[in-house]
Motif scaffolding. Structure first.
Motif, PDB file in Angstrom:
ATOM      1  N   GLY A   7     -14.122   5.504  -9.905  1.00  9.54           N
ATOM      2  CA  GLY A   7     -14.453   5.843  -8.557  1.00  9.54           C
ATOM      3  C   GLY A   7     -13.193   6.040  -7.830  1.00  9.54           C
ATOM      4  O   GLY A   7     -12.094   5.728  -8.695  1.00  9.54           O
ATOM      5  N   PRO A   8     -13.011   5.996  -6.544  1.00  9.08           N
ATOM      6  CA  PRO A   8     -11.774   5.896  -5.835  1.00  9.08           C
ATOM      7  C   PRO A   8     -11.022   4.864  -5.855  1.00  9.08           C
ATOM      8  O   PRO A   8     -11.610   3.827  -5.773  1.00  9.08           O
ATOM      9  CB  PRO A   8     -12.335   6.601  -4.347  1.00  9.08           C
ATOM     10  N   ALA A   9      -9.585   4.958  -5.829  1.00  9.81           N
ATOM     11  CA  ALA A   9      -8.716   3.613  -5.819  1.00  9.81           C
ATOM     12  C   ALA A   9      -7.569   4.178  -5.119  1.00  9.81           C
ATOM     13  O   ALA A   9      -7.071   5.198  -5.013  1.00  9.81           O
ATOM     14  CB  ALA A   9      -8.438   3.389  -7.189  1.00  9.81           C
ATOM     15  N   HIS A  10      -7.062   2.845  -4.344  1.00  8.81           N
ATOM     16  CA  HIS A  10      -5.856   3.022  -3.623  1.00  8.81           C
ATOM     17  C   HIS A  10      -4.588   2.650  -4.205  1.00  8.81           C
ATOM     18  O   HIS A  10      -4.555   1.522  -4.668  1.00  8.81           O
ATOM     19  CB  HIS A  10      -5.864   2.598  -2.218  1.00  8.81           C
ATOM     20  N   ARG A  11      -3.619   3.416  -4.460  1.00 11.69           N
ATOM     21  CA  ARG A  11      -2.400   3.178  -5.134  1.00 11.69           C
ATOM     22  C   ARG A  11      -1.673   2.246  -4.351  1.00 11.69           C
ATOM     23  O   ARG A  11      -1.499   2.200  -3.055  1.00 11.69           O
ATOM     24  CB  ARG A  11      -1.649   4.129  -5.497  1.00 11.69           C
ATOM     25  N   HIS A  12      -1.009   1.066  -5.147  1.00  9.40           N
ATOM     26  CA  HIS A  12      -0.131   0.027  -4.508  1.00  9.40           C
ATOM     27  C   HIS A  12       0.977   0.016  -5.392  1.00  9.40           C
ATOM     28  O   HIS A  12       0.900   0.170  -6.511  1.00  9.40           O
ATOM     29  CB  HIS A  12      -0.695  -1.106  -4.282  1.00  9.40           C
ATOM     30  N   THR A  13       2.260  -0.369  -4.988  1.00  8.09           N
ATOM     31  CA  THR A  13       3.451  -0.854  -5.670  1.00  8.09           C
ATOM     32  C   THR A  13       3.243  -2.631  -5.562  1.00  8.09           C
ATOM     33  O   THR A  13       2.765  -3.295  -4.841  1.00  8.09           O
ATOM     34  CB  THR A  13       4.600  -0.463  -4.797  1.00  8.09           C
TER      35      THR A  13
ATOM     36  N   TRP B 168      -9.733  -0.808  -5.835  1.00 11.00           N
ATOM     37  CA  TRP B 168     -10.917  -0.071  -5.785  1.00 11.00           C
ATOM     38  C   TRP B 168     -11.314   0.103  -4.368  1.00 11.00           C
ATOM     39  O   TRP B 168     -11.467  -0.948  -3.664  1.00 11.00           O
ATOM     40  CB  TRP B 168     -11.831  -0.617  -6.757  1.00 11.00           C
ATOM     41  N   GLY B 169     -11.697   1.400  -3.972  1.00 13.96           N
ATOM     42  CA  GLY B 169     -12.116   1.585  -2.775  1.00 13.96           C
ATOM     43  C   GLY B 169     -13.595   1.666  -2.678  1.00 13.96           C
ATOM     44  O   GLY B 169     -14.390   1.830  -3.633  1.00 13.96           O
ATOM     45  N   GLU B 170     -13.925   2.050  -1.347  1.00 14.23           N
ATOM     46  CA  GLU B 170     -15.215   2.576  -1.172  1.00 14.23           C
ATOM     47  C   GLU B 170     -15.937   3.803  -1.865  1.00 14.23           C
ATOM     48  O   GLU B 170     -15.175   4.817  -1.894  1.00 14.23           O
ATOM     49  CB  GLU B 170     -15.658   2.947   0.216  1.00 14.23           C
ATOM     50  N   GLY B 171     -17.122   3.756  -2.660  1.00  9.58           N
ATOM     51  CA  GLY B 171     -17.523   4.756  -3.625  1.00  9.58           C
ATOM     52  C   GLY B 171     -17.348   4.311  -4.948  1.00  9.58           C
ATOM     53  O   GLY B 171     -18.095   4.918  -5.957  1.00  9.58           O
TER      54      GLY B 171
ATOM     55  N   VAL C 159      10.246  -4.900  -8.659  1.00  7.25           N
ATOM     56  CA  VAL C 159       9.437  -3.914  -8.158  1.00  7.25           C
ATOM     57  C   VAL C 159       8.833  -2.909  -9.115  1.00  7.25           C
ATOM     58  O   VAL C 159       9.766  -2.249  -9.966  1.00  7.25           O
ATOM     59  CB  VAL C 159      10.134  -3.149  -6.824  1.00  7.25           C
ATOM     60  N   ARG C 160       7.590  -2.644  -9.031  1.00  6.59           N
ATOM     61  CA  ARG C 160       6.909  -1.893  -9.954  1.00  6.59           C
ATOM     62  C   ARG C 160       6.110  -0.866  -9.277  1.00  6.59           C
ATOM     63  O   ARG C 160       4.988  -1.044  -8.734  1.00  6.59           O
ATOM     64  CB  ARG C 160       6.124  -2.565 -10.976  1.00  6.59           C
ATOM     65  N   ALA C 161       6.895   0.294  -9.086  1.00  6.17           N
ATOM     66  CA  ALA C 161       6.217   1.266  -8.249  1.00  6.17           C
ATOM     67  C   ALA C 161       4.761   1.953  -8.850  1.00  6.17           C
ATOM     68  O   ALA C 161       4.845   2.246  -9.901  1.00  6.17           O
ATOM     69  CB  ALA C 161       7.137   2.387  -7.759  1.00  6.17           C
ATOM     70  N   GLY C 162       3.751   2.063  -7.999  1.00  4.70           N
ATOM     71  CA  GLY C 162       2.586   2.720  -8.210  1.00  4.70           C
ATOM     72  C   GLY C 162       1.790   2.092  -9.473  1.00  4.70           C
ATOM     73  O   GLY C 162       1.088   2.640 -10.062  1.00  4.70           O
ATOM     74  N   ALA C 163       2.063   0.546  -9.603  1.00  2.13           N
ATOM     75  CA  ALA C 163       1.710  -0.070 -10.632  1.00  2.13           C
ATOM     76  C   ALA C 163       0.197  -0.547 -10.475  1.00  2.13           C
ATOM     77  O   ALA C 163      -0.248  -0.934 -11.345  1.00  2.13           O
ATOM     78  CB  ALA C 163       2.537  -1.186 -11.085  1.00  2.13           C
ATOM     79  N   ALA C 164      -0.337  -0.407  -9.435  1.00  2.00           N
ATOM     80  CA  ALA C 164      -1.653  -1.212  -9.071  1.00  2.00           C
ATOM     81  C   ALA C 164      -2.667  -0.091  -8.446  1.00  2.00           C
ATOM     82  O   ALA C 164      -2.268   0.525  -7.493  1.00  2.00           O
ATOM     83  CB  ALA C 164      -1.570  -2.481  -8.223  1.00  2.00           C
TER      84      ALA C 164
ATOM     85  N   ASP D 185       0.665  -1.145   0.022  1.00  2.00           N
ATOM     86  CA  ASP D 185      -0.095   0.143  -0.106  1.00  2.00           C
ATOM     87  C   ASP D 185       0.776   1.257  -0.005  1.00  2.00           C
ATOM     88  O   ASP D 185       1.937   1.447   0.882  1.00  2.00           O
ATOM     89  CB  ASP D 185      -1.051   0.218   1.437  1.00  2.00           C
ATOM     90  N   ASP D 186       0.487   2.173  -1.077  1.00  2.00           N
ATOM     91  CA  ASP D 186       1.509   3.461  -1.008  1.00  2.00           C
ATOM     92  C   ASP D 186       0.887   4.533  -0.287  1.00  2.00           C
ATOM     93  O   ASP D 186       1.314   5.669  -0.238  1.00  2.00           O
ATOM     94  CB  ASP D 186       1.374   3.817  -2.531  1.00  2.00           C
ATOM     95  N   LYS D 187      -0.267   4.196   0.591  1.00  2.00           N
ATOM     96  CA  LYS D 187      -0.824   5.243   1.210  1.00  2.00           C
ATOM     97  C   LYS D 187      -1.303   6.493   0.571  1.00  2.00           C
ATOM     98  O   LYS D 187      -1.230   7.658   0.937  1.00  2.00           O
ATOM     99  CB  LYS D 187      -0.236   5.636   2.324  1.00  2.00           C
ATOM    100  N   HIS D 188      -1.906   6.114  -0.614  1.00  2.00           N
ATOM    101  CA  HIS D 188      -2.333   7.392  -1.427  1.00  2.00           C
ATOM    102  C   HIS D 188      -3.664   7.000  -2.476  1.00  2.00           C
ATOM    103  O   HIS D 188      -3.671   5.974  -3.067  1.00  2.00           O
ATOM    104  CB  HIS D 188      -1.397   7.829  -2.589  1.00  2.00           C
ATOM    105  N   THR D 189      -4.415   7.690  -2.372  1.00  2.00           N
ATOM    106  CA  THR D 189      -5.888   7.430  -2.923  1.00  2.00           C
ATOM    107  C   THR D 189      -6.132   8.833  -3.929  1.00  2.00           C
ATOM    108  O   THR D 189      -5.721   9.577  -3.821  1.00  2.00           O
ATOM    109  CB  THR D 189      -7.076   7.541  -1.794  1.00  2.00           C
ATOM    110  N   GLU D 190      -6.789   8.254  -5.247  1.00  2.00           N
ATOM    111  CA  GLU D 190      -7.116   9.006  -6.380  1.00  2.00           C
ATOM    112  C   GLU D 190      -8.541   8.580  -6.781  1.00  2.00           C
ATOM    113  O   GLU D 190      -8.847   7.437  -6.715  1.00  2.00           O
ATOM    114  CB  GLU D 190      -5.905   9.071  -7.457  1.00  2.00           C
ATOM    115  N   GLN D 191      -9.237   9.638  -7.497  1.00  2.00           N
ATOM    116  CA  GLN D 191     -10.342   9.423  -8.081  1.00  2.00           C
ATOM    117  C   GLN D 191      -9.983   9.020  -9.439  1.00  2.00           C
ATOM    118  O   GLN D 191      -9.526   9.902 -10.384  1.00  2.00           O
ATOM    119  CB  GLN D 191     -11.468  10.559  -8.118  1.00  2.00           C
ATOM    120  N   LEU D 192     -10.232   7.579  -9.982  1.00  4.44           N
ATOM    121  CA  LEU D 192     -10.237   7.364 -11.063  1.00  4.44           C
ATOM    122  C   LEU D 192     -11.583   7.478 -12.184  1.00  4.44           C
ATOM    123  O   LEU D 192     -12.480   7.816 -11.305  1.00  4.44           O
ATOM    124  CB  LEU D 192      -9.592   5.870 -11.207  1.00  4.44           C
ATOM    125  N   GLY D 193     -11.543   6.852 -13.188  1.00  3.07           N
ATOM    126  CA  GLY D 193     -12.859   7.191 -14.035  1.00  3.07           C
ATOM    127  C   GLY D 193     -13.932   6.340 -13.311  1.00  3.07           C
ATOM    128  O   GLY D 193     -15.283   6.803 -13.334  1.00  3.07           O
TER     129      GLY D 193
END
Length: 265
Positions: free
Chosen positions: A79-85, A100-103, A92-97, A69-77
């Motif tokens: 809905g909200p999603a939490h970025r992961h490495t 999907w979160g609540e909403g 190691v592929r940073a920020g590759a995943a 978990d990168d501890k970062h959330t963004e609004q994608l097309g």
């Protein structure tokens, strides 16, 4: 009857709304560093934009892939999603995943959408897929036609043919593929550009034209070895309707909007 509002749009429009989710009836696998990151028969299509979907993979179907978990959330097309490495063995592929979160749509809970280029290879069943998933709502039809075609740029005739293969692809202008004997190759300059399409394959050649108004880069292309879905265009060349004056059966077609100039294939 075509109205003034639509007269320059001579192809079917995209119909799938953003946020739409559908099951994928195919086995989907992703590879990183020669290892299997995930292997699933329960993938979902999710449309974050209208042009095409992405795959969303159940977290339970990760094989050698591990998410941090990168501890970062963004609004994608969709809905909200939490970025992961993504970690797969030593890779190691940073920020590759994106998990999907609540909403986001309920069907996407506990699934992850991977950045396409972060993986080394994608497979539908045992066939590689390039660029992005193929939309189940898109068609690609290549049909032989007796339509005459003339291509001009800056008043210079680059091609003139008494027949062609018309390629109809959902959401895109009709493309007119011409026999190489009908093209004035002395006017064209070869380019090293290579592009890939999930529906047609990998281009073999691109061509540019140096006219009186300047260079017109990459206005034509060829697929020597297209996918089986578009095998009729093998060895033929098409010009971008957006960048040339294209006459079909004697009528000048309106230039469509350049797809590279609009937000997204």
């Amino acid at each position: 009857m075509i109205t003034m509002a639509t007269e320059s749009v001579l192809h079917p429009s995209l119909i799938v709304p953003i946020g739409h989710v559908e099951p994928v009836p195919r086995r989907i696998r992703g590879m990183v560093g020669g290892r299997v990151a995930f292997d699933t028969r329960r993938a979902l299509y999710v449309w974050e934009w209208q042009a095409y979907p992405q795959f969303s993979i159940p977290i339970e179907d990760l094989v050698e892939g591990v998410l941090d978990d990168d501890k970062h959330t963004e609004q994608l097309g969709a809905g909200p999603a939490h970025r992961h490495t993504l970690r797969v063995g030593p890779e190691v592929r940073a920020g590759a995943a994106w998990v999907w979160g609540e909403g986001s749509p309920e069907a996407l809970r506990d699934t992850v959408r991977f950045e396409w280029e972060a993986l080394d290879a994608w497979f539908e069943e045992d066939e590689p897929v390039f660029v992005h998933p193929r939309s189940p709502y898109s068609r690609v039809d290549a049909l032989r036609s007796r339509s005459t075609v003339r291509v001009e740029v800056d008043g210079v005739v680059l091609a003139e043919a008494s027949g062609c293969v018309k390629l109809f692809e959902t959401g895109l202008p009709t493309r007119y593929y011409l026999d190489p004997m009908n093209i004035d190759w002395t006017r064209l300059r070869h380019s090293d550009t290579v592009t890939r399409c999930p529906y047609k394959g990998t281009t073999s050649d691109y061509w540019s034209f140096d006219g009186d108004t300047g260079a017109h880069e990459d206005i034509a292309w060829t697929y020597d070895f297209p996918t089986i879905h578009a095998n009729r265009i093998a060895g033929l060349t098409a010009f971008y309707n957006e960048h040339v004056d294209l006459y079909v059966d004697g009528f000048l077609l309106p230039r469509p909007v350049d797809p590279t100039q609009v937000a997204s294939d």
